[in-house]
Design a protein around this motif. Structure first.
Motif, mmCIF file in Angstrom:
data_model
loop_
_atom_site.group_PDB
_atom_site.id
_atom_site.type_symbol
_atom_site.label_atom_id
_atom_site.label_comp_id
_atom_site.label_asym_id
_atom_site.label_seq_id
_atom_site.Cartn_x
_atom_site.Cartn_y
_atom_site.Cartn_z
ATOM 1 N N ARG A 310 -34.293 -25.966 89.025
ATOM 2 C CA ARG A 310 -35.433 -25.806 88.113
ATOM 3 C C ARG A 310 -34.893 -26.288 86.770
ATOM 4 O O ARG A 310 -34.449 -25.511 85.939
ATOM 5 C CB ARG A 310 -35.887 -24.347 88.074
ATOM 6 N N PHE A 311 -34.890 -27.625 86.608
ATOM 7 C CA PHE A 311 -33.980 -28.243 85.647
ATOM 8 C C PHE A 311 -34.234 -27.850 84.197
ATOM 9 O O PHE A 311 -33.296 -27.790 83.406
ATOM 10 C CB PHE A 311 -33.942 -29.770 85.823
ATOM 11 N N ARG A 312 -35.473 -27.552 83.835
ATOM 12 C CA ARG A 312 -35.697 -27.154 82.445
ATOM 13 C C ARG A 312 -35.129 -25.761 82.154
ATOM 14 O O ARG A 312 -34.911 -25.420 80.990
ATOM 15 C CB ARG A 312 -37.186 -27.203 82.101
ATOM 16 N N LEU A 313 -34.885 -24.973 83.185
ATOM 17 C CA LEU A 313 -34.204 -23.695 83.018
ATOM 18 C C LEU A 313 -32.704 -23.841 83.215
ATOM 19 O O LEU A 313 -31.908 -23.266 82.469
ATOM 20 C CB LEU A 313 -34.753 -22.669 84.020
ATOM 21 N N ASP A 314 -32.308 -24.629 84.229
ATOM 22 C CA ASP A 314 -30.901 -24.702 84.621
ATOM 23 C C ASP A 314 -30.045 -25.501 83.643
ATOM 24 O O ASP A 314 -28.943 -25.082 83.272
ATOM 25 C CB ASP A 314 -30.775 -25.333 86.008
ATOM 26 N N MET A 315 -30.525 -26.682 83.235
ATOM 27 C CA MET A 315 -29.668 -27.570 82.450
ATOM 28 C C MET A 315 -29.271 -26.984 81.100
ATOM 29 O O MET A 315 -28.098 -27.106 80.708
ATOM 30 C CB MET A 315 -30.330 -28.943 82.304
ATOM 31 N N PRO A 316 -30.150 -26.331 80.365
ATOM 32 C CA PRO A 316 -29.690 -25.677 79.129
ATOM 33 C C PRO A 316 -28.626 -24.613 79.387
ATOM 34 O O PRO A 316 -27.711 -24.436 78.572
ATOM 35 C CB PRO A 316 -30.973 -25.066 78.550
ATOM 36 N N LYS A 317 -28.721 -23.919 80.531
ATOM 37 C CA LYS A 317 -27.702 -22.918 80.861
ATOM 38 C C LYS A 317 -26.363 -23.585 81.193
ATOM 39 O O LYS A 317 -25.298 -23.072 80.829
ATOM 40 C CB LYS A 317 -28.170 -22.055 82.029
ATOM 41 N N PHE A 318 -26.430 -24.734 81.875
ATOM 42 C CA PHE A 318 -25.195 -25.455 82.177
ATOM 43 C C PHE A 318 -24.533 -25.955 80.889
ATOM 44 O O PHE A 318 -23.301 -25.984 80.774
ATOM 45 C CB PHE A 318 -25.476 -26.624 83.121
ATOM 46 N N ILE A 319 -25.352 -26.357 79.933
ATOM 47 C CA ILE A 319 -24.809 -26.776 78.645
ATOM 48 C C ILE A 319 -24.113 -25.612 77.949
ATOM 49 O O ILE A 319 -23.018 -25.767 77.383
ATOM 50 C CB ILE A 319 -25.930 -27.370 77.770
ATOM 51 N N ASP A 320 -24.718 -24.436 78.009
ATOM 52 C CA ASP A 320 -24.066 -23.252 77.439
ATOM 53 C C ASP A 320 -22.729 -22.987 78.126
ATOM 54 O O ASP A 320 -21.743 -22.635 77.463
ATOM 55 C CB ASP A 320 -24.969 -22.021 77.580
ATOM 56 N N LEU A 321 -22.681 -23.161 79.447
ATOM 57 C CA LEU A 321 -21.425 -22.967 80.174
ATOM 58 C C LEU A 321 -20.360 -23.948 79.700
ATOM 59 O O LEU A 321 -19.180 -23.594 79.581
ATOM 60 C CB LEU A 321 -21.656 -23.127 81.681
ATOM 61 N N TYR A 322 -20.774 -25.205 79.436
ATOM 62 C CA TYR A 322 -19.818 -26.202 78.952
ATOM 63 C C TYR A 322 -19.318 -25.838 77.560
ATOM 64 O O TYR A 322 -18.107 -25.855 77.287
ATOM 65 C CB TYR A 322 -20.464 -27.589 78.938
ATOM 66 N N LEU A 323 -20.229 -25.515 76.667
ATOM 67 C CA LEU A 323 -19.836 -25.227 75.288
ATOM 68 C C LEU A 323 -19.067 -23.913 75.187
ATOM 69 O O LEU A 323 -18.299 -23.723 74.232
ATOM 70 C CB LEU A 323 -21.074 -25.211 74.390
ATOM 71 N N ASP A 324 -19.240 -23.027 76.169
ATOM 72 C CA ASP A 324 -18.454 -21.787 76.222
ATOM 73 C C ASP A 324 -17.090 -21.981 76.877
ATOM 74 O O ASP A 324 -16.279 -21.051 76.913
ATOM 75 C CB ASP A 324 -19.214 -20.704 76.994
ATOM 76 N N GLY A 325 -16.852 -23.176 77.438
ATOM 77 C CA GLY A 325 -15.573 -23.464 78.068
ATOM 78 C C GLY A 325 -15.493 -23.122 79.536
ATOM 79 O O GLY A 325 -14.447 -23.314 80.167
ATOM 80 N N ARG A 326 -16.590 -22.650 80.132
ATOM 81 C CA ARG A 326 -16.540 -22.262 81.543
ATOM 82 C C ARG A 326 -16.829 -23.426 82.487
ATOM 83 O O ARG A 326 -16.337 -23.449 83.615
ATOM 84 C CB ARG A 326 -17.535 -21.119 81.799
ATOM 85 N N LEU A 327 -17.615 -24.390 82.050
ATOM 86 C CA LEU A 327 -17.887 -25.603 82.823
ATOM 87 C C LEU A 327 -17.104 -26.748 82.195
ATOM 88 O O LEU A 327 -17.241 -27.033 81.011
ATOM 89 C CB LEU A 327 -19.384 -25.913 82.824
ATOM 90 N N LYS A 328 -16.292 -27.409 83.001
ATOM 91 C CA LYS A 328 -15.424 -28.474 82.501
ATOM 92 C C LYS A 328 -16.053 -29.832 82.834
ATOM 93 O O LYS A 328 -16.199 -30.183 84.002
ATOM 94 C CB LYS A 328 -14.030 -28.342 83.108
#
Length: 361
Positions: A310-328
């Motif tokens: 559900r990309f309009r919900l998921d992608m902003p969360k993935f960006i938060d994971l990246y900026l938090d250092g959890r998604l590389k």
């Protein structure tokens, strides 16, 4: 503008000049900043899946809104956006059932405008692959193909989220909904497989087993979260997974698209396990699994379409994971290239020399 056009399949891309229309009422014109080279395009470029021609290829991109149609209210010029193939109407049975990635009206949004949006220099109309055509300096897309993102997200990394990252993470987090503590095996450590490895790490799976034949990709998998790696060129990967897990994995993810590895993903499971197929199998391929195991072991075989996103919900969360250092994501980019090098980028992908190449516009 310039774009990479496929004139015949199988075939290579030709970089040439095109013109693009102004936005219709529900369309968004985007200045493309970056586009990722995804293996999915190769299935069409190599003739394994059908595609019309001429077509501007590419479907994984990020950019800045240049103009919007008169009915568009979601974004405005200057907004940073990611594109996604999972267009959704919001009113069909799949959208209303919480599965917009399976929207029954998506094709009409990709091709429903009254006139072609792209033209070659000789006047012929040109198709935008998957309704996007990311290998071009400008994208004219339906508003339901974009998600607005925060301005502090680097757009070269954001482009990866448009397909590969969302597909891999979503397969783990959404399609399979892997619980913490589960054992996971991922077959294939390209961009999508490595994203699945990261998804398993983020949800707290253990052990996380990565399987590939390339030492460099197995090393990347270890950096991104795999607790164990198996070189399938040196040993039987099914036996190795059963040994590591003491009886078979709870979840397996196939991220290559080969009949043999799909069948291995099933064989790697323990009782009650679930195999999720992410890779794009050739349209005519057939998969064989032992019939008795379906009942006696309650194993499951399922597909994952773009990570059930559900990309309009998921992608902003993935960006938060990246900026938090959890998604590389930095570690997943092997090369940044120009549009004139796109065929070289795909050649390197075929040779197994890259994780993800990104075209900079």
């Amino acid at each position: 503008m310039r774009g990479a056009v496929l004139h015949a399949s199988p075939g290579e891309l030709v970089v040439e000049n095109l013109t693009v229309d102004k936005p219709d009422p529900n369309e968004v014109l985007i200045n493309t900043t970056y586009a990722g080279l995804c293996h999915s395009d190769l299935h069409f470029m190599d003739g394994h899946w059908p595609v019309a021609a001429p077509t501007v290829m590419g479907h994984e991109s990020a950019g800045v809104v240049a103009a919007v149609g008169e009915d568009v209210t979601y974004v405005k010029p200057g907004d940073h956006v990611i594109t996604c193939v999972s267009m959704w109407c919001g009113v069909c049975s799949k959208c209303l059932d919480g599965k917009p990635y399976m929207c029954l009206n998506a094709d009409s949004m990709r091709s429903g405008r009254p006139s072609p949006s792209l033209q070659l220099d000789d006047g012929r109309s040109c198709i935008a692959f998957a309704g996007l055509g990311s290998f071009a300096e400008e994208l004219l897309v339906h508003e339901r193909a974009v998600v607005k993102i925060r301005d502090d997200m680097p757009l070269d990394r954001a482009a990866l989220i448009g397909c590969g990252v969302t597909t891999g993470l979503g397969a783990v987090m959404r399609t399979a909904a892997v619980p913490a503590g589960s054992s996971v095996v991922v077959i294939g450590c390209g961009g999508i497989g490595l994203s699945a490895v990261q998804g398993a790490r983020i949800v707290g799976a253990t052990p996380i087993i990565a399987v590939d034949v390339a030492a460099s990709k197995l090393e990347a998998a270890r950096r991104l979260g795999a607790t164990h790696t198996v070189d399938a060129s040196q040993s039987d990967p099914v036996a190795a997974v059963h040994e590591i897990t003491a009886g078979g994995a709870d979840y397996s993810f196939e991220a290559i698209g080969l009949t043999a590895t799909v069948e291995q993903s099933w064989a790697m499971l323990g009782a009650g396990g679930t195999a999720t197929i992410i890779g794009m199998l050739p349209m005519t391929s057939q998969v064989t699994i032992p019939g008795g195991e379906i009942i006696l072991s309650e194993k499951k075989l399922q597909g994952s379409l773009m990570g059930s996103n559900r990309f309009r919900l998921d992608m902003p969360k993935f960006i938060d994971l990246y900026l938090d250092g959890r998604l590389k994501l930095d570690e997943m980019v092997s090369a940044t290239i120009g549009i004139d090098e796109v065929n070289d980028g795909y050649a390197a992908m075929k040779a197994g020399e890259t994780l993800r190449s990104v075209v900079a516009f």
